[in-house]
Design a protein around this motif. Structure first.
Motif, PDB file in Angstrom:
ATOM      1  N   ARG A 168      -3.009 -14.220   2.240  1.00 23.01           N
ATOM      2  CA  ARG A 168      -2.832 -13.005   2.341  1.00 23.01           C
ATOM      3  C   ARG A 168      -3.272 -11.337   2.332  1.00 23.01           C
ATOM      4  NH1 ARG A 168      -3.816 -16.792   5.236  1.00 23.01           N
ATOM      5  NH2 ARG A 168      -2.813 -17.359   6.273  1.00 23.01           N
ATOM      6  N   PRO A 169      -3.505 -10.680   3.181  1.00 24.61           N
ATOM      7  CA  PRO A 169      -3.576  -9.040   1.799  1.00 24.61           C
ATOM      8  C   PRO A 169      -1.871  -9.206   1.305  1.00 24.61           C
ATOM      9  CG  PRO A 169      -4.409  -9.397   4.390  1.00 24.61           C
ATOM     10  CD  PRO A 169      -4.043 -10.965   3.990  1.00 24.61           C
ATOM     11  N   TYR A 170      -2.228  -8.118   0.156  1.00 28.31           N
ATOM     12  CA  TYR A 170      -1.383  -7.444  -0.480  1.00 28.31           C
ATOM     13  C   TYR A 170      -0.761  -8.404  -0.906  1.00 28.31           C
ATOM     14  CZ  TYR A 170      -2.247  -3.555   2.844  1.00 28.31           C
ATOM     15  OH  TYR A 170      -3.153  -2.686   3.556  1.00 28.31           O
ATOM     16  N   CYS A 202      -8.943   4.291  11.081  1.00 26.54           N
ATOM     17  CA  CYS A 202      -9.944   3.780  11.628  1.00 26.54           C
ATOM     18  C   CYS A 202      -8.993   2.649  12.466  1.00 26.54           C
ATOM     19  CB  CYS A 202     -10.883   3.002  10.907  1.00 26.54           C
ATOM     20  SG  CYS A 202     -10.460   1.865   9.669  1.00 26.54           S
ATOM     21  N   VAL A 207       4.863  -8.097   1.836  1.00 23.93           N
ATOM     22  CA  VAL A 207       4.974  -6.651   2.752  1.00 23.93           C
ATOM     23  C   VAL A 207       5.845  -7.586   3.579  1.00 23.93           C
ATOM     24  CG1 VAL A 207       3.735  -5.466   4.549  1.00 23.93           C
ATOM     25  CG2 VAL A 207       2.393  -6.062   2.112  1.00 23.93           C
ATOM     26  N   PRO A 244       0.969  -1.094  -0.062  1.00 20.99           N
ATOM     27  CA  PRO A 244      -0.290  -0.530   0.055  1.00 20.99           C
ATOM     28  C   PRO A 244       0.967   1.465  -0.216  1.00 20.99           C
ATOM     29  CG  PRO A 244       0.156  -1.035   2.283  1.00 20.99           C
ATOM     30  CD  PRO A 244       0.515  -1.764   0.954  1.00 20.99           C
ATOM     31  N   PRO A 263      -7.198  -6.121   0.155  1.00 17.36           N
ATOM     32  CA  PRO A 263      -7.296  -6.633   1.193  1.00 17.36           C
ATOM     33  C   PRO A 263      -9.249  -6.220   1.325  1.00 17.36           C
ATOM     34  CG  PRO A 263      -6.425  -4.208   1.740  1.00 17.36           C
ATOM     35  CD  PRO A 263      -5.922  -4.839   0.353  1.00 17.36           C
ATOM     36  N   ALA A 264      -9.862  -6.401   2.574  1.00 19.10           N
ATOM     37  CA  ALA A 264     -11.488  -6.907   2.469  1.00 19.10           C
ATOM     38  C   ALA A 264     -11.871  -5.101   3.235  1.00 19.10           C
ATOM     39  CB  ALA A 264     -11.988  -7.474   3.852  1.00 19.10           C
ATOM     40  N   LEU A 276      -0.926   6.012   5.637  1.00 19.09           N
ATOM     41  CA  LEU A 276      -1.919   4.911   4.860  1.00 19.09           C
ATOM     42  C   LEU A 276      -3.291   4.889   4.967  1.00 19.09           C
ATOM     43  CD1 LEU A 276       0.563   1.911   5.980  1.00 19.09           C
ATOM     44  CD2 LEU A 276      -0.012   2.872   3.788  1.00 19.09           C
ATOM     45  N   CYS A 291      -5.252 -10.713   9.736  1.00 24.94           N
ATOM     46  CA  CYS A 291      -5.016 -11.300   8.339  1.00 24.94           C
ATOM     47  C   CYS A 291      -5.174 -13.072   8.405  1.00 24.94           C
ATOM     48  CB  CYS A 291      -3.574 -10.831   7.528  1.00 24.94           C
ATOM     49  SG  CYS A 291      -2.275 -12.092   7.683  1.00 24.94           S
ATOM     50  N   GLY A 292      -4.823 -13.545   9.720  1.00 26.77           N
ATOM     51  CA  GLY A 292      -5.248 -14.776   9.838  1.00 26.77           C
ATOM     52  C   GLY A 292      -3.821 -15.710   9.718  1.00 26.77           C
ATOM     53  N   ARG A 329      10.740   4.956   4.971  1.00 30.43           N
ATOM     54  CA  ARG A 329      10.512   2.845   4.356  1.00 30.43           C
ATOM     55  C   ARG A 329      11.332   2.729   3.305  1.00 30.43           C
ATOM     56  NH1 ARG A 329       7.592  -1.501   5.050  1.00 30.43           N
ATOM     57  NH2 ARG A 329       6.454  -0.865   6.363  1.00 30.43           N
ATOM     58  N   GLU A 356      -9.671   1.730   1.672  1.00 37.88           N
ATOM     59  CA  GLU A 356     -11.003   2.494   1.086  1.00 37.88           C
ATOM     60  C   GLU A 356     -11.926   3.216   2.250  1.00 37.88           C
ATOM     61  OE1 GLU A 356     -12.090  -0.393  -1.190  1.00 37.88           O
ATOM     62  OE2 GLU A 356     -10.302  -1.411  -1.016  1.00 37.88           O
ATOM     63  N   ASP A 357     -12.245   3.393   3.092  1.00 37.63           N
ATOM     64  CA  ASP A 357     -12.813   4.083   3.815  1.00 37.63           C
ATOM     65  C   ASP A 357     -12.792   5.573   4.354  1.00 37.63           C
ATOM     66  OD1 ASP A 357     -15.695   2.726   3.700  1.00 37.63           O
ATOM     67  OD2 ASP A 357     -14.632   1.960   4.976  1.00 37.63           O
ATOM     68  N   HIS A 358     -11.370   5.511   4.085  1.00 41.94           N
ATOM     69  CA  HIS A 358     -11.182   6.976   4.566  1.00 41.94           C
ATOM     70  C   HIS A 358      -9.879   7.402   3.953  1.00 41.94           C
ATOM     71  CE1 HIS A 358     -12.424   4.259   8.640  1.00 41.94           C
ATOM     72  NE2 HIS A 358     -13.191   6.413   8.791  1.00 41.94           N
ATOM     73  N   VAL A 380       2.846  -7.593   9.553  1.00 42.96           N
ATOM     74  CA  VAL A 380       2.508  -7.376   8.470  1.00 42.96           C
ATOM     75  C   VAL A 380       0.974  -6.052   8.959  1.00 42.96           C
ATOM     76  CG1 VAL A 380       1.907  -7.473   6.248  1.00 42.96           C
ATOM     77  CG2 VAL A 380       3.558  -8.713   7.541  1.00 42.96           C
ATOM     78  N   ASP A 416       1.750  -2.761  10.103  1.00 43.74           N
ATOM     79  CA  ASP A 416       2.356  -1.461   9.912  1.00 43.74           C
ATOM     80  C   ASP A 416       0.874  -1.272   8.145  1.00 43.74           C
ATOM     81  OD1 ASP A 416       4.448  -2.448  11.079  1.00 43.74           O
ATOM     82  OD2 ASP A 416       5.892  -2.303   8.818  1.00 43.74           O
ATOM     83  N   THR A 417       0.383  -2.030   8.142  1.00 38.93           N
ATOM     84  CA  THR A 417      -0.437  -1.166   7.207  1.00 38.93           C
ATOM     85  C   THR A 417      -1.800  -1.670   7.535  1.00 38.93           C
ATOM     86  OG1 THR A 417      -0.977  -3.749   6.596  1.00 38.93           O
ATOM     87  CG2 THR A 417       1.374  -2.712   5.385  1.00 38.93           C
ATOM     88  N   PRO A 473       7.547  -6.778   7.221  1.00 32.40           N
ATOM     89  CA  PRO A 473       7.215  -5.199   8.019  1.00 32.40           C
ATOM     90  C   PRO A 473       8.806  -5.011   8.146  1.00 32.40           C
ATOM     91  CG  PRO A 473       7.607  -7.850   8.964  1.00 32.40           C
ATOM     92  CD  PRO A 473       7.221  -7.224   7.405  1.00 32.40           C
ATOM     93  N   GLU A 492      -9.007  -0.462  12.354  1.00 31.30           N
ATOM     94  CA  GLU A 492     -10.184  -1.371  11.538  1.00 31.30           C
ATOM     95  C   GLU A 492      -9.580  -2.272  10.224  1.00 31.30           C
ATOM     96  OE1 GLU A 492     -14.479  -2.538  11.943  1.00 31.30           O
ATOM     97  OE2 GLU A 492     -14.069  -0.224  12.593  1.00 31.30           O
ATOM     98  N   TYR A 493      -9.742  -1.299   9.906  1.00 28.21           N
ATOM     99  CA  TYR A 493      -9.758  -1.811   8.273  1.00 28.21           C
ATOM    100  C   TYR A 493      -8.073  -2.311   7.393  1.00 28.21           C
ATOM    101  CZ  TYR A 493     -14.203  -3.092   8.064  1.00 28.21           C
ATOM    102  OH  TYR A 493     -15.100  -3.356   8.462  1.00 28.21           O
ATOM    103  N   LEU A 494      -7.161  -2.819   7.063  1.00 26.07           N
ATOM    104  CA  LEU A 494      -5.912  -2.457   6.305  1.00 26.07           C
ATOM    105  C   LEU A 494      -5.934  -2.343   5.180  1.00 26.07           C
ATOM    106  CD1 LEU A 494      -4.727  -6.657   5.549  1.00 26.07           C
ATOM    107  CD2 LEU A 494      -4.347  -5.246   7.624  1.00 26.07           C
ATOM    108  N   SER A 495      -5.342  -0.782   5.296  1.00 25.25           N
ATOM    109  CA  SER A 495      -4.755   0.504   4.149  1.00 25.25           C
ATOM    110  C   SER A 495      -4.681  -0.206   2.741  1.00 25.25           C
ATOM    111  CB  SER A 495      -3.803   1.755   4.716  1.00 25.25           C
ATOM    112  OG  SER A 495      -2.800   0.443   4.193  1.00 25.25           O
ATOM    113  N   SER A 496      -5.573   0.574   1.890  1.00 21.93           N
ATOM    114  CA  SER A 496      -5.547   0.070   0.068  1.00 21.93           C
ATOM    115  C   SER A 496      -4.184   0.908  -0.624  1.00 21.93           C
ATOM    116  CB  SER A 496      -6.898   0.673  -0.322  1.00 21.93           C
ATOM    117  OG  SER A 496      -7.074   1.748  -0.410  1.00 21.93           O
TER     118      SER A 496
END
Ligand SMILES: [Zn+2]
Ligand SMILES: [Zn+2]
Ligand SMILES: [Zn+2]
Ligand SMILES: [Zn+2]
Ligand SMILES: [Zn+2]
Lengths: 445, 86
Positions: free
Chosen positions: A268-270, B45, A120, A53, A334-335, B60, B17-18, A144, B63-65, B36, B39-40, A122, B47-51
């Motif tokens: 996994r995301p990304y 928020c 990604v 991201p 990601p969701a 970062l 992310c599981g 970064r 999508e909502d912010h 991860v 960091d992301t 970290p 609450e969600y991962l960044s896009s």
């Protein structure tokens, strides 16, 4: 005095308002030459996971590998600091990182490079590598850039690779039109043919060598060898003067970010991943023009999205039907509040096609019109002539598929720098040796 | 094996992310997040991962912010600031 082998990595020197890591590297090359360094390789332009991201545009980092007299050791960091400061002063919100490694590149740094191609990494993990292997580094802003800087050094371009000729314009003229002449680029393509790739979009004829933003790059020509891109550049004419040019060895066009086959459950995301699965919900056009379909493997199911600028690629993907077995080349998005974790489709390999069946009512044997159901268990009735067929059954028609197995990619204008384009299918420069002396002039001034 | 560092056995699962991770790759915030995700995460928020990262401040955002304008992303905070200074 002894001879020292040095590796300098740098990243995130780009900023939205201009500047760019390759430009910084080109300036550094010029200053290092004044110290009388011996280059061990072309400057390496290493493209990393395009799905992270915080990437700035293409997520490209640069590494310089060279030897020099031990007596200049201290000067290297001074030079880096000076260019870094002048760069950061001009561009707020850039998070550059520069690393300097001596002698052998440690295995931990090579691991980081492999990892940064598709995941990604970290910051905390990078910091532990920097501490353990006592890497010298300089950062500004959030710093970064140190991730990509280390990854670029660790990569080494040991797999397939290509070249890019980058021409720069004056930093004071980055707001002006580049004025790259499309006809000159077409002449370039005609002259060099398959020695070049991804410089013109075959679908639209659009010229892809000139970027859009206010950055210092005037144009970049991608090709298979240093001599090819060097020769190609002589054909290009632009409205702005070339102030500096340089040839990079790079992993662009190699597809090496997509070498990991991952199950749905393992996503996994990304991540940049290849996911094999069966289509479970056929493509549907969403508001905003993107296409969404679902796939499933033994471990789970996931939505896949194809975005708007993908043009005719989107049209081909729209022909998928349930049961088709495909391999999706994707970045994992990601969701969010509005959608679950989704695969951003970068390409699709159609492995095998399912039969596409449609079920219809039978045709009237008397007049040839398609009949209507006469009610449950009562057969069919013709509305035109009144004929009734009590024992007729629905007809299953196997439709001819217009999609064939194979690999489908969006047009070059929508591809990632790392995407292996159609022109490079089955092609590799692995094993080809381009010594620095084979192209005596690989940068100017 | 830890999905983040590939060096130590996985002992925990990231709540976001599981990913199965080792104790060192679990962020030390008592949130059960892997490094991860830590960091992301969306910096507004959480609450969600960044896009994407905001083109103005570099934060970062999910999508909502953040608002996408062409290739660029602007975070909610920078947009709010723009509104008050405009
Ligand atoms: Zn009839
Ligand atoms: Zn770990
Ligand atoms: Zn996580
Ligand atoms: Zn958010
Ligand atoms: Zn912002």
């Amino acid at each position: 005095m002894g001879i020292l082998t040095l590796h300098i990595g740098m990243d995130d020197i780009d900023s939205p308002s201009g500047g760019c890591t390759t430009h910084f590297a080109s300036l550094l090359v010029g200053q290092l030459e004044e110290l009388g360094v011996t280059w061990l390789d072309y400057p390496n332009l290493v493209r990393l996971n395009p799905n992270v991201p915080y990437r700035t545009r293409g997520n490209g980092a640069v590494a310089l590998h060279f030897r020099m007299d031990m007596k200049h050791r201290e000067k290297v960091m001074d030079i880096i600091e000076a260019i870094l400061d002048s760069y950061v002063e001009e561009h707020a919100n850039t998070n550059p990182g520069v690393v300097v490694l001596e002698d052998r590149v440690p295995e931990s740094v090579q691991w980081l490079a492999r990892r940064a191609l598709w995941r990604v990494v970290p910051m905390q993990l990078v910091q532990s590598v920097v501490r353990c292997d006592s890497v010298q580094y300089r950062t500004r802003g959030r710093g970064r850039g140190i991730v990509g800087a280390l990854a670029a050094v660790g990569h080494g371009l040991t797999g397939d690779y290509t070249f890019e000729f980058l021409a720069y314009r004056d930093l004071d003229e980055t707001e002006e039109e580049r004025g790259v002449d499309p006809a000159s680029v077409r002449r370039m393509q005609e002259a060099l043919g398959d020695q070049l790739f991804s410089n013109i979009d075959p679908e639209t004829g659009r010229i892809l060598i000139a970027p859009k933003g206010p950055d210092p790059v005037l144009y970049g020509i991608r090709g298979e060898s240093p001599n090819a891109v060097r020769a190609a550049a002589t054909h290009v004419s632009a409205g702005q003067e070339v102030q500096m040019w340089i040839i990079f060895r790079t992993n662009q066009g190699t597809g090496e970010h997509l070498t990991h086959r991952v199950s749905v459950r393992g996503l996994r995301p990304y991540m940049a991943a290849v996911v094999e699965g069966q289509v479970t919900s056929r493509p549907v056009m969403m508001r905003g023009g993107h296409l969404v379909f679902g796939i499933e493997d033994q471990t789970g199911s996931i939505d896949c999205a194809v975005y708007e600028p993908s043009g005719s690629f989107r049209g081909l993907i729209a022909r998928l039907v349930n049961g088709d077995l495909i391999r999706v080349h994707a970045g994992v998005r990601p969701a969010s509040r509005s959608h679950p974790m989704t695969l951003n489709v970068e390409g699709v390999e159609v492995v095998s096609l399912a039969e596409k069946r449609t079920v219809t009512n039978p045709v009237c044997p008397a007049c040839g019109k398609r009949m209507k159901s006469a009610g449950r268990g009562k057969g069919f009735k013709c509305v035109r002539c009144g004929h009734i067929e009590r024992h007729a059954e629905k007809v299953v028609v196997v439709e001819r598929r217009t999609l064939t197995p194979g690999t489908y990619l969006p047009p070059p204008r929508a591809q990632r720098h790392l995407t292996r384009p159609v022109e490079r299918a089955g092609r590799s420069n692995l094993g080809a040796i381009f010594t620095m002396s084979s192209t005596p002039d690989w940068h100017w001034p | 094996m830890c999905e983040v560092c590939e060096r130590a056995p996985a002992e925990y699962q990231c709540a976001l992310c599981g990913a199965h991770v080792c104790s060192r790759c679990l962020a030390g915030t008592g949130t059960q997040l892997c490094l991860v995700c830590e960091d992301t995460r969306c910096s507004i928020c959480g609450e969600y991962l960044s896009s994407r990262a905001c083109n103005i401040c570099g934060r970062l955002v999910c999508e909502d912010h953040g608002v996408r304008v062409g290739e660029a992303t602007y975070c909610e905070l920078c947009i709010a600031q723009e509104d008050t200074t405009a």
